[in-house]
Design a protein around this motif. Structure first.
Motif, PDB file in Angstrom:
ATOM      1  N   GLU A  37      32.335  45.697  45.352  1.00 52.47           N
ATOM      2  CA  GLU A  37      33.757  45.960  45.140  1.00 52.47           C
ATOM      3  C   GLU A  37      34.445  44.772  44.494  1.00 52.47           C
ATOM      4  OE1 GLU A  37      35.758  48.710  45.460  1.00 52.47           O
ATOM      5  OE2 GLU A  37      33.805  49.681  45.670  1.00 52.47           O
ATOM      6  N   TYR A  38      34.081  43.574  44.916  1.00 51.72           N
ATOM      7  CA  TYR A  38      34.666  42.377  44.330  1.00 51.72           C
ATOM      8  C   TYR A  38      34.294  42.269  42.852  1.00 51.72           C
ATOM      9  CZ  TYR A  38      35.515  37.500  43.226  1.00 51.72           C
ATOM     10  OH  TYR A  38      35.924  36.349  42.603  1.00 51.72           O
ATOM     11  N   LEU A  39      33.032  42.534  42.549  1.00 47.62           N
ATOM     12  CA  LEU A  39      32.594  42.456  41.151  1.00 47.62           C
ATOM     13  C   LEU A  39      33.307  43.474  40.272  1.00 47.62           C
ATOM     14  CD1 LEU A  39      28.760  41.867  41.620  1.00 47.62           C
ATOM     15  CD2 LEU A  39      30.490  40.208  40.896  1.00 47.62           C
ATOM     16  N   LYS A  40      33.599  44.658  40.815  1.00 49.11           N
ATOM     17  CA  LYS A  40      34.326  45.666  40.057  1.00 49.11           C
ATOM     18  C   LYS A  40      35.743  45.201  39.726  1.00 49.11           C
ATOM     19  CE  LYS A  40      32.151  49.765  42.021  1.00 49.11           C
ATOM     20  NZ  LYS A  40      32.393  50.941  42.878  1.00 49.11           N
ATOM     21  N   THR A  41      36.367  44.478  40.622  1.00 47.97           N
ATOM     22  CA  THR A  41      37.763  44.036  40.399  1.00 47.97           C
ATOM     23  C   THR A  41      37.834  42.848  39.437  1.00 47.97           C
ATOM     24  OG1 THR A  41      37.768  42.566  42.324  1.00 47.97           O
ATOM     25  CG2 THR A  41      38.514  44.850  42.652  1.00 47.97           C
ATOM     26  N   THR A  42      36.733  42.133  39.260  1.00 53.41           N
ATOM     27  CA  THR A  42      36.752  40.957  38.389  1.00 53.41           C
ATOM     28  C   THR A  42      36.284  41.261  36.982  1.00 53.41           C
ATOM     29  OG1 THR A  42      34.540  40.272  39.117  1.00 53.41           O
ATOM     30  CG2 THR A  42      36.455  39.374  40.316  1.00 53.41           C
ATOM     31  N   GLN A  43      35.852  42.479  36.725  1.00 54.12           N
ATOM     32  CA  GLN A  43      35.344  42.804  35.388  1.00 54.12           C
ATOM     33  C   GLN A  43      36.401  43.398  34.513  1.00 54.12           C
ATOM     34  OE1 GLN A  43      31.886  45.243  35.917  1.00 54.12           O
ATOM     35  NE2 GLN A  43      30.693  43.577  36.745  1.00 54.12           N
ATOM     36  N   VAL A  49      29.090  38.958  54.971  1.00 54.58           N
ATOM     37  CA  VAL A  49      29.473  39.626  53.727  1.00 54.58           C
ATOM     38  C   VAL A  49      28.462  40.738  53.466  1.00 54.58           C
ATOM     39  CG1 VAL A  49      29.848  39.365  51.251  1.00 54.58           C
ATOM     40  CG2 VAL A  49      30.481  37.507  52.813  1.00 54.58           C
ATOM     41  N   PHE A  50      28.955  41.959  53.363  1.00 56.81           N
ATOM     42  CA  PHE A  50      28.088  43.107  53.116  1.00 56.81           C
ATOM     43  C   PHE A  50      27.943  43.348  51.618  1.00 56.81           C
ATOM     44  CE2 PHE A  50      29.684  43.870  57.414  1.00 56.81           C
ATOM     45  CZ  PHE A  50      28.496  44.112  58.088  1.00 56.81           C
ATOM     46  N   ASP A  51      26.835  43.953  51.230  1.00 55.98           N
ATOM     47  CA  ASP A  51      26.559  44.223  49.816  1.00 55.98           C
ATOM     48  C   ASP A  51      27.691  44.992  49.152  1.00 55.98           C
ATOM     49  OD1 ASP A  51      24.163  42.967  50.210  1.00 55.98           O
ATOM     50  OD2 ASP A  51      22.941  44.771  50.115  1.00 55.98           O
ATOM     51  N   TRP A  52      28.225  45.999  49.842  1.00 59.86           N
ATOM     52  CA  TRP A  52      29.277  46.814  49.225  1.00 59.86           C
ATOM     53  C   TRP A  52      30.558  46.000  49.011  1.00 59.86           C
ATOM     54  CZ3 TRP A  52      27.232  48.130  54.050  1.00 59.86           C
ATOM     55  CH2 TRP A  52      28.032  47.831  55.142  1.00 59.86           C
ATOM     56  N   THR A  53      30.753  44.962  49.820  1.00 57.44           N
ATOM     57  CA  THR A  53      31.917  44.089  49.628  1.00 57.44           C
ATOM     58  C   THR A  53      31.765  43.316  48.323  1.00 57.44           C
ATOM     59  OG1 THR A  53      32.047  43.840  52.029  1.00 57.44           O
ATOM     60  CG2 THR A  53      33.327  42.290  50.702  1.00 57.44           C
ATOM     61  N   ILE A  54      30.578  42.832  48.072  1.00 61.35           N
ATOM     62  CA  ILE A  54      30.301  42.092  46.838  1.00 61.35           C
ATOM     63  C   ILE A  54      30.471  43.025  45.633  1.00 61.35           C
ATOM     64  CG2 ILE A  54      28.503  40.900  45.517  1.00 61.35           C
ATOM     65  CD1 ILE A  54      27.396  39.964  48.276  1.00 61.35           C
TER      66      ILE A  54
END
Length: 168
Positions: free
Chosen positions: A162-168, A155-160
């Motif tokens: 992007e995921y955090l952006k979609t959950t906010q 899991v790359f930092d940018w993946t995390i």
């Protein structure tokens, strides 16, 4: 994790006696979805078979007759193949080469971990016909990875992010 994949991709390409000749960030892409942790190499339009890329000079050293690829990403050895006839583009390439030759490894990577300098110092030391020790190159970055305490979780930092952006 990224360095290991990049080195592996280039090792594979080189194992097929192919030289990419246009290594730059734009020519490496990350997959999407379940392949989001995979690196893909693109734009082999300037690639050539290794034996076709060599031209012997009177010093016995193989050199290109002209610069191939993007000047700002070309290696010093790539620039050294540039001819002496000057056009605007060639003058630009020569200036870029001179700048690259003046930059020391220590200056270029002063804000990065020492492993980056070790990597590029090794790459710069290779002769034209020498094959890189890919295991050694991977080991340089693997040691950094362990020293920094990262988890090999694919899991790359940018993946995390992007995921955090979609959950906010």
């Amino acid at each position: 994790m990224l360095a290991e994949q990049l080195i592996g991709r280039l090792e594979y390409i080189h194992s097929k006696s192919v030289i990419h000749r246009d290594i730059k960030p734009e020519n490496f892409l990350m997959g999407v979805g379940k392949y989001g942790n995979q690196v893909y190499v693109t734009d082999l339009g300037l690639a050539t078979e290794r034996r076709d890329a060599q031209v012997k000079t009177n010093t016995g050293r193989a050199r290109n007759l002209y610069l191939i690829g993007t000047a700002r990403f070309a290696s010093i050895n790539g620039h050294l193949g540039v001819g002496l006839k000057a056009t605007d583009q060639k003058q630009k390439e020569e200036l870029i080469l001179k700048e690259k030759e003046m930059i020391g490894i220590g200056d270029l990577y002063k804000d990065l971990p020492a492993e980056f300098a070790a990597y590029f110092d090794y790459i710069r030391s290779l002769g034209f016909n020498e094959n890189p020790d890919y295991s050694y190159l991977r080991k340089i970055f693997r040691n950094l990875f362990v020293r920094k305490g990262f988890d090999y979780d694919y899991v790359f930092d940018w993946t995390i992010l992007e995921y955090l952006k979609t959950t906010q």
